[in-house]
Design an enzyme around this catalytic site. Structure first.
Site, short mmCIF file in Angstrom:
data_model
loop_
_atom_site.label_atom_id
_atom_site.label_comp_id
_atom_site.label_asym_id
_atom_site.label_seq_id
_atom_site.Cartn_x
_atom_site.Cartn_y
_atom_site.Cartn_z
N PHE A 150 43.17 31.89 -34.25
CA PHE A 150 42.80 32.07 -35.66
C PHE A 150 43.93 31.69 -36.61
O PHE A 150 43.69 31.42 -37.78
CB PHE A 150 42.38 33.54 -35.91
CG PHE A 150 43.54 34.48 -36.08
CD1 PHE A 150 44.18 34.61 -37.31
CD2 PHE A 150 44.05 35.23 -35.01
CE1 PHE A 150 45.28 35.47 -37.47
CE2 PHE A 150 45.13 36.08 -35.16
CZ PHE A 150 45.75 36.19 -36.40
N LYS A 174 36.44 24.31 -29.69
CA LYS A 174 35.94 25.70 -29.74
C LYS A 174 36.98 26.47 -30.56
O LYS A 174 37.96 26.97 -30.03
CB LYS A 174 35.83 26.23 -28.31
CG LYS A 174 34.83 27.35 -28.08
CD LYS A 174 35.00 28.57 -28.93
CE LYS A 174 36.16 29.44 -28.58
NZ LYS A 174 36.44 30.49 -29.62
N SER A 227 46.66 33.78 -27.21
CA SER A 227 47.53 34.80 -26.62
C SER A 227 47.74 34.53 -25.12
O SER A 227 46.95 33.82 -24.49
CB SER A 227 46.92 36.18 -26.86
OG SER A 227 45.59 36.19 -26.39
N CYS A 282 53.09 31.98 -34.51
CA CYS A 282 53.71 32.02 -33.17
C CYS A 282 55.17 31.59 -33.25
O CYS A 282 55.92 31.77 -32.31
CB CYS A 282 52.96 31.13 -32.22
SG CYS A 282 53.11 29.41 -32.65
N GLU A 384 54.35 41.25 -28.07
CA GLU A 384 54.16 40.55 -29.35
C GLU A 384 53.39 41.46 -30.30
O GLU A 384 52.35 42.00 -29.93
CB GLU A 384 53.37 39.27 -29.09
CG GLU A 384 53.10 38.45 -30.32
CD GLU A 384 52.24 37.23 -30.04
OE1 GLU A 384 51.24 37.34 -29.32
OE2 GLU A 384 52.59 36.15 -30.56
P1 NAD Z 1 43.27 34.80 -28.78
O1 NAD Z 1 43.90 34.58 -27.46
O2 NAD Z 1 42.59 36.09 -29.05
O3 NAD Z 1 42.16 33.67 -29.04
C1 NAD Z 1 42.42 32.32 -28.86
C2 NAD Z 1 41.13 31.62 -28.47
O4 NAD Z 1 40.66 32.13 -27.23
C3 NAD Z 1 40.00 31.82 -29.48
O5 NAD Z 1 39.30 30.61 -29.63
C4 NAD Z 1 39.15 32.88 -28.83
O6 NAD Z 1 37.79 32.79 -29.19
C5 NAD Z 1 39.33 32.61 -27.36
N1 NAD Z 1 39.17 33.83 -26.54
C6 NAD Z 1 39.44 35.10 -26.91
N2 NAD Z 1 39.18 35.94 -25.90
C7 NAD Z 1 38.76 35.19 -24.87
C8 NAD Z 1 38.34 35.50 -23.52
N3 NAD Z 1 38.32 36.74 -23.06
N4 NAD Z 1 37.99 34.48 -22.73
C9 NAD Z 1 38.02 33.22 -23.18
N5 NAD Z 1 38.38 32.87 -24.43
C10 NAD Z 1 38.76 33.84 -25.27
O7 NAD Z 1 44.38 34.49 -29.88
P2 NAD Z 1 44.29 34.70 -31.45
O8 NAD Z 1 44.34 36.15 -31.75
O9 NAD Z 1 43.19 33.89 -32.03
O10 NAD Z 1 45.66 34.00 -31.91
C11 NAD Z 1 46.89 34.67 -31.92
C12 NAD Z 1 47.66 34.39 -30.65
O11 NAD Z 1 47.88 32.99 -30.50
C13 NAD Z 1 49.06 35.01 -30.69
O12 NAD Z 1 49.34 35.54 -29.41
C14 NAD Z 1 49.96 33.83 -30.99
O13 NAD Z 1 51.29 33.94 -30.55
C15 NAD Z 1 49.27 32.75 -30.26
N6 NAD Z 1 49.64 31.43 -30.75
C16 NAD Z 1 50.45 30.68 -29.96
C17 NAD Z 1 50.86 29.44 -30.38
C18 NAD Z 1 51.72 28.58 -29.51
O14 NAD Z 1 51.76 27.40 -29.74
N7 NAD Z 1 52.39 29.12 -28.52
C19 NAD Z 1 50.44 28.96 -31.63
C20 NAD Z 1 49.61 29.76 -32.43
C21 NAD Z 1 49.21 31.00 -31.96
#
Ligand code: NAD
Length: 499
Positions: A150, A174, A227, A282, A384
């Site tokens: 997000f 997605k 994450s 991040c 985090e």
């Molecule tokens: P998230 O892991 O909750 O969601 C990311 C994606 O995975 C979304 O599209 C979501 O719909 C999907 N998803 C969620 N639960 C799932 C499941 N059980 N099975 C399959 N898919 C699933 O992350 P978020 O809250 O949207 O974003 C924040 C996180 O992203 C933080 O941990 C942040 O550090 C990380 N992030 C990392 C980077 C990087 O480059 N390392 C960059 C931006 C954000």
């Protein structure tokens, strides 16, 4: 009636059929403003089919023409900057100036991808043997998919589809169900820019749609950012299904402050990178490691003077430094980490819990929070938080300070603030982290380098964008050719060597 987001398949808006939805909030007010459909496996399969058909033609479009479509897309996104930034802020909660940056950093990867005729060139060896030449080419994989978080709903999708499409692939995006509208607008603008229908599809969803992507045989590569637990799941399942996978995860970036650092710069940088975007980056700096007692005491004093000056406001407030966090659940999670820090014995110097903005009492706001005397054994340090919370961990010397990021489970980014070139150089060479800033607080590499952390911040071995992006989205084919000018000699029963 709540606005309903659609999928975008084969260049058209398609209503979700699952009957399952996820709410999109206005983080400023706490109200539901739309709902995102959660796709079924059948809907994912439909998008993949249209992508596969579009890719058959796209793979034969010469790279210069592919670049022209991306160039037109870049111009269109630029001319829609304000609309996109406002839309982004309205669902995410970051202030509009920050949303412009989100779009702009994605556009920089599109600009890089416009150089694809040069970037995707192969290699050639003339006369590798008698009358024999060898050349290699980088061919597209076919259909790729991207699953995005997000917190950067414009930049991260553009990192992925920019590189995938430039190299000749079709793409299924997605996006996060929390702020789906900007990815949808980007897909519409791609068609308006002359992109073929079906080449860029957007399918919304949760685990069901993601599993359908990971199980689909036509999809050859999956790029993920989110994450760490989910990143690990995507990596394991995707690779088990023979896909190429890059999966970026969470982070806990440290900023090391040496006694000789320029404290004016440090304080400015720390305030911006710990609290900007409400800490939902991040590459934020949620941990400050001052070296030596004097440095730590000065840092605390100066941060405590800065924090009251921070203006927290709605995302449209031009003077606000940061806005609300993305959801009530996320606000609650951040506040529970603050409680955890207190329970673990850290000194809470500024408490952002219970912050309310007048007139927006139900918005998802969290005030700037500062902890001193945080120690590496604390759970609130190990995990985090992803909110406007800065934790100070004091260290006696650089060696002790450098061990903290090196031994932390995450290894996305790190920064060192110093005037000592030798210390900075050695730190950068030795630290066990993927991206390093020297007097730069948020060292997100420019588009022609590449982005990727280490340890639990990234699974897989190729980074996002830059030349790694070209490598990730292509496979190498090597041709050895012989055009004999005369007698080619006896039939060979041994492996040819070139002596
Ligand atoms: P998230 O892991 O909750 O969601 C990311 C994606 O995975 C979304 O599209 C979501 O719909 C999907 N998803 C969620 N639960 C799932 C499941 N059980 N099975 C399959 N898919 C699933 O992350 P978020 O809250 O949207 O974003 C924040 C996180 O992203 C933080 O941990 C942040 O550090 C990380 N992030 C990392 C980077 C990087 O480059 N390392 C960059 C931006 C954000």
């Amino acid at each position: 009636m709540t606005r309903e987001i659609t999928h975008f398949i084969n260049g058209e808006h398609v209503k979700g059929t699952s009957g399952r939805f996820s709410d999109v909030f206005d983080p400023n007010t706490g109200e539901v403003q739309a709902r995102t459909p959660l796709a079924t496996a059948e809907e994912v399969a439909r998008a993949v089919k249209s992508a596969e058909e579009a890719q058959h033609e796209w793979q034969d479009v010469n790279p210069q023409r592919r670049a022209r479509v991306l160039f037109a897309f870049k111009s269109l996104v630029e001319s829609h900057m304000e609309e996109l930034a406002e839309l982004l802020s309205s669902e995410h909660g970051k202030v509009v100036a920050d949303s412009r940056g989100d779009v702009q950093r994605g556009l920089e990867v599109i600009e890089f991808a416009c150089g694809i005729p040069h970037l995707q060139k192969g290699e050639y060896t003339d006369s590798a043997g008698p009358g024999i030449d060898v050349y290699s080419m980088r061919q597209p994989l076919g259909v790729g998919a991207g699953i995005t978080p997000f917190n950067f709903p414009a930049m991260i999708p553009m990192w992925m589809f920019g590189m995938a499409i430039a190299t000749g692939n079709a793409f299924i995006l997605k996006p996060s169900e929390k702020d789906p509208s900007v990815p949808m607008r980007l897909a519409e603008l791609f068609i308006e820019a002359g992109g073929p229908k079906g080449l860029l599809n957007v399918v919304h969803g949760d685990k069901e749609a993601v599993d359908a992507i990971l199980e689909n045989e036509t999809i050859k590569a999956v790029s993920f950012v989110g994450s760490s637990d989910i990143a690990h799941y995507i990596y394991s399942k995707g690779t088990a299904n023979n896909k190429r996978v890059q999966a970026m995860g969470g982070a806990k970036n440290h900023g090391i402050i040496m006694p000789d650092a320029d404290m004016d710069q440090v304080v400015k940088d720390l305030v911006g990178s710990a609290y900007g975007s409400a800490g939902e980056r991040c590459m934020a700096l949620p941990v400050a490691v001052p070296v030596g007692k004097d440095t730590a005491d000065e840092l605390v004093e100066r941060m405590m003077a800065e924090i009251p000056k921070l203006r927290i406001g709605v995302s449209t407030d031009k003077d606000a430094h940061y806005g609300p966090v993305v959801s009530a659940a996320h606000k609650q999670k951040i506040e529970s980490y603050i409680k955890m820090g207190v329970d673990e014995g850290a000194d809470l110097l500024a408490d952002g819990r219970g912050f309310t903005l007048q007139g927006h009492e139900d918005g998802f706001f969290v005030g700037p929070t500062l902890f001193d005397n945080v120690t590496p054994d604390m759970q609130s340090y190990k995990e985090e938080i992803f909110g406007p919370v800065l934790q100070i961990v004091r260290a006696d010397d650089l060696e002790e300070a450098a061990r903290l990021p090196s031994e932390h489970q995450y290894g996305n980014g790190v920064a060192i603030f110093t005037r000592n070139g030798l210390a900075a150089r050695e730190f950068a060479a030795k630290v066990n982290v993927g991206m390093v800033g020297i007097n730069v607080p948020i060292p997100v590499p420019v588009s022609y380098h590449s982005f990727g952390g280490w340890k639990r911040s990234a699974f897989g071995d190729t980074n996002q964008y830059g030349m790694d992006g070209v490598r990730f989205w292509t496979k190498v084919k090597t041709v050895t050719q012989r055009w004999p000018s005369g007698d080619i000699g006896d039939q060979a029963f041994v492996i040819p060597t070139f002596q």
